[in-house]
Design a protein around this motif. Structure first.
Motif: not given
Length: 160
Positions: A6-9, A11, A114
């Motif tokens: 999982y890629f932390p993002i 927004i 997510y």
């Protein structure tokens, strides 16, 4: 070397609409976090915790006091399905994915687009802490450590 799945993002959240389906303890924890980031929050549940109802009466969130309907997704940026009814959570997840709305389905990592992070905020620094969706204890423990580190960092800056 292990590679995370999982890629932390991060927004923008201010004034965007977040849908919370459910009105119990999990929904309440999500709402408390969301409010720190100025989301507009729509809650859909026939009944909710007293704290959620109080926010609705103060116009601090929108509460639709009924079961989920597909039209509840109108204008939504992100969603979470947090009811204690598996079929409702599945329906919300399926409809969100069909509309391209990322959704987190409580207690079902395989159906999540997510994961809802643990959050640490200190001054201008925001840290989101997550795992693989299964080890909530490890994430909570890491969040405490990050919050402590950020707090210490903030104290050091004030002393300079």
């Amino acid at each position: 070397m292990t590679h995370p799945n999982y890629f932390p993002i991060f927004i923008p959240s201010a004034e965007r609409l977040f849908l919370v389906v459910g009105g119990g303890n999990v929904a309440w924890r999500r709402i408390q976090t969301l409010r720190r980031f100025r989301w507009r929050i729509r809650v859909v549940a026939p009944a909710v915790k007293a704290e959620i109802a109080a926010l609705a009466t103060q116009d601090r969130l929108e509460w639709r006091a009924r079961t989920f309907e597909p039209g509840d997704l109108e204008g939504v940026t992100l969603a979470t399905a947090a009811t204690d009814m598996r079929t409702v959570n599945q329906q919300v997840g399926m409809l969100c994915r069909a509309r391209g709305i990322p959704v987190s389905v409580a207690d079902c990592p395989a159906e999540c687009d997510y994961f809802f992070p643990a959050v640490a905020v200190q001054g201008d620094v925001v840290a989101g802490i997550s795992g693989n969706g299964e080890n909530h204890h490890a994430v909570a423990k890491a969040a405490v450590r990050v919050r402590t580190a950020l707090s210490q960092m903030d104290e050091e800056e004030r002393m300079e």
